[in-house]
Design an enzyme around this catalytic site. Structure first.
Site: not given
Length: 756
Positions: A136-138
């Site tokens: 969900r961050y990258t």
């Protein structure tokens, strides 16, 4: 009374089952078939890459899904969770974490030699490859290198299949322009088999492929002129010999040794590249653990100074500047992961869909056959498109000369399509194309454009037909395209190839810090040590009933040999002996002393030192200290004694040897006259009296030179000092009886040599 358990079977079934609907199968047949199905699924759909594009199914689906999302090399990054969601929802109904990990691997430049994915954010590091952030961050998109897999996908090059729910199509393979399985490598464990393909340099593989396409009779040696060895992303050294590497390429199986690269900087060893798949953090942890366990005494500390400028910078600080850096590193290569063997197993799915282990040449030959088929499919697909377009253009050109009549037919005919077909002998496709012409396309300029297009496409069709009909031209086209791909993405080799011998670990003695100690042994077999060589042994206390036996000057990095009265030698390390402050430790805690034997003496010296061994019956010989050392806790027989006992052994650095008997007689002989052997009775060194009342015994011996003196210590702590001149008065031949001393020496405890 015992009652039997009965099982009630409910015969009521909600829906009736007929005999025809029941298939009876033996359990072992069912199990065998089910396990085989499972095994083949894992092999073909999970673990092994395909030789065609070098990808496993999950990798292929990730790359294809990203291309469908428009995430090409020039696009903006999108959240990785979006890609994973598309892959799972459309093509790969498995775990999201496994899918994301496969995606991460293809984005890590230290894992893939040429990453397929360009990641933004935390995708892990060589310090800790598993430290990547959650999906969900990258963010990610395809790298330019992925174009070599996708450029020809829409050109009829590969077959397609339905996805898992039958709603979408997906490619069975990708039309790779280079042998990706060899370039990026692969690893995986299936059921009963595995694959371990190391990565290679793209330029080297491409040039070898071109050379093989030009001449299919090239030998493996010829191919290795282009591909001398794998090329790992870590930039480590490849230290296997050419013959070892050739063996791997010949059979498709084997191991290749890789080694960290280092340089010496301000007296420290700087590790600048690690072996393939060795993380910086784990390497530093391994070294620190060995230092803490005192297994690397030559190293003061290890530091991890890796940063953005230097991805790998491990600093190893030696304790002493005296020890050569190459010896330190050689030991580390032999005992740590700074050198390791990389498994080679060229096991892939072949073009027939079965697992197969390939050698280097068959691997490239098989891929070339796939590439030829891919290019042929592309040319035929393009030829079909050209024929379709030229067919339409022929129809358009046919009606331009009679455009007014065409307009009249369209305006007046009830079925203009059929009328046009009948009038101008057109096909349905040509008639449809004419009916779809806009008014502005009826201009003269449009006719010129159509003629130009017809001429261009006709020339292209002719060229394609020539290539398809001539294998030589087909190969030339493939070579041209291979060179173009190499120009776009090729780079220089990262791993130097340096053939080196297998490293040798330093001996146990050389790993121990050298310190001077005094080792004291008692007759009861208790041992201990004190710091330095000036320790006064007269103040040592012993257990009740135990007394002093011997004391020697020793070094911690030499092994100490203990000799028992039955002539067996035992060896132990010297650096960790019990302290002199206590009562020591029993030798039996370290070795297994022979039953009935007691300690007779000990020696601590270098392995090449000459040693004199003798028994109380006057027999003996000389040998080297190396012959006395043993790893066996039960010891080994070094001198044979019969109705006698072995006496304290001594080192023989001197010209003369003095022998002392229990009747106070002394015989001095030259040491070069002593016989040399091992595990024997030896020769008679001195003639002893055989009186039945009190047999004469050999009780001690000492070596000396012309300018030395000796000190004899008796039981009452009195001493007798004799110069070399005085001792030489007792000279004689080996086997003589010697001469009596004017003082009683029967209470002799030990003899020491005084300094010059």
């Amino acid at each position: 009374m015992k009652t039997k358990n009965k099982i009630k079977i409910n015969k009521k079934i909600s829906s009736p089952i007929t005999k025809a609907a029941i298939d009876s199968v033996l359990v072992h047949d069912f199990s065998e078939r089910s396990y085989l199905d499972y095994a083949m699924y894992v092999i073909l759909n999970r673990a092994l890459p395909h030789i065609a594009d070098g990808l496993k199914p999950v990798q292929r689906r990730i790359i294809y899904a990203m291309s469908e999302l428009g995430l090409n090399a020039t696009a903006k990054y999108k959240k990785s969770a979006r890609t994973v969601g598309d892959v799972l929802g459309k093509f790969h109904p498995h775990g999201d974490s496994a899918c994301y990990e496969a995606m991460v691997l293809m984005a890590q430049p230290f894992a893939f030699r040429y990453p397929y994915i360009d990641g933004q954010g935390n995708w892990g590091s060589i310090d800790d490859p598993s430290s990547f952030a959650a999906m969900r961050y990258t963010e990610a998109k395809l790298s330019p290198f992925a174009n070599l897999l996708l450029d020809e996908l829409a050109m009829g090059t590969v077959t397609w299949q339905k996805n898992f729910d039958g709603t979408l199509d997906e490619p069975t393979l990708l039309p790779a322009k280079l042998p990706m399985a060899l370039i990026n490598g692969a690893s995986g464990i299936a059921v009963g088999m595995a694959t371990d393909i190391p990565p290679h340099n793209m330029l080297e593989v491409g040039k070898a492929t071109i050379a093989l396409l030009k001449n299919s009779k090239l030998s493996l040696d010829d191919l290795m002129e282009f591909i001398p060895a794998p090329d790992f992303a870590s930039g480590c050294e490849i230290v296997s010999s050419r013959e070892e590497i050739k063996q791997c390429y010949q059979t498709g199986n084997g191991t290749i040794r890789v080694r960290a690269r280092y340089r010496v900087e301000k007296g420290n060893c700087i590790i600048s590249a690690l072996p393939y798949q060795v993380a910086t953090a784990s390497m530093v942890s391994q070294l620190a653990s060995l230092i803490e366990q005192k297994k690397l005494p030559m190293i003061e500390e290890v530091r991890d100074e890796s940063d953005r400028e230097e991805n790998v910078r491990i600093v190893i600080v030696p304790k002493s500047k005296q020890m050569p850096h190459n010896e330190i590193m050689e030991h580390l290569f032999a005992t740590t992961d700074l050198e390791k063997s990389v498994r080679i197993n060229f096991n892939v799915i072949n073009l027939q869909g079965a697992p197969q282990v390939f050698g280097l040449k068959p691997f490239l030959s098989t891929w070339l056959s796939y590439r030829q088929k891919t290019v042929t499919n592309r040319l035929r697909y393009r030829l079909d498109k050209l024929n379709d377009r030229l067919h339409i253009l022929d129809g358009l050109l046919a009606i331009y000369a009679s455009i007014d009549e065409v307009i009249k037919i369209i305006r007046n005919a009830e079925e203009p399509k059929q009328a046009l077909i009948k009038k101008f002998k057109l096909s349905e496709q040509q008639a449809d194309a004419i009916l779809e012409i806009r008014l502005r396309q009826l201009a003269k300029l449009e006719e010129i454009k159509i003629k130009d297009e017809h001429r261009t496409l006709s020339a292209e069709r002719k060229e394609i037909k020539e290539v398809l009909s001539d294998e030589k031209k087909l190969k030339q086209l493939i070579i041209k395209e291979l060179n173009q791909s190499l120009e776009q993405c090729g780079d220089e080799r990262q791993c130097p190839i340096v053939s080196r011998e297998k490293p040798t670990a330093l001996s146990a003695q050389s790993l121990i810090e050298e310190r001077e100690i005094t080792i004291v042994a008692s007759k009861g077999g208790w041992i201990r040590s004190a710091q330095g060589h000036s320790f006064d042994t007269t103040n040592v206390t012993y257990k009740p009933g135990d007394t002093f036996l011997a004391a020697i000057n020793a070094k911690t990095n030499f092994q100490t040999m203990f000799l028992d009265t039955k002539g067996r030698a035992y060896t132990t390390m010297s650096h960790d002996l019990a302290s002199i402050r206590g009562l020591g430790e029993p030798l039996s805690a370290r070795v297994n002393l022979q039953t009935g034997a007691t300690l007779s003496g000990l020696i601590n010296t270098s392995e090449d030192t000459p040693i004199a061994l003798a028994s109380s019956n006057g027999f003996g010989f000389k040998t080297t200290y190396r012959e006395l050392i043993t790893k066996n806790k039960n010891g080994k027989q070094v001198i044979k004694v019969t109705n006698a006992q072995a006496i304290n052994p001594i080192t023989l650095h001197n010209e003369f040897l003095a022998l002392f008997t229990s009747t106070s007689r002394i015989l001095v002989v030259k040491t070069n006259k002593l016989p040399q052997t091992i595990n024997a009775k030896g020769e008679r060194l001195i003639q002893l009296s055989t009186s039945k009342k009190q047999p004469e015994l050999l009780i001690a011996m000492v070596g000396f030179d012309h300018k030395q003196s000796i000190t004899i210590t008796l039981k009452n702590n009195s001493t007798i000092t004799m110069s070399a001149k005085q001792l030489l008065e007792y000279s004689g031949k080996i086997g003589n009886a010697g001469k009596p001393h004017h003082k009683n020496l029967s209470d002799l405890i030990y003899v020491i040599i005084n300094s010059n």
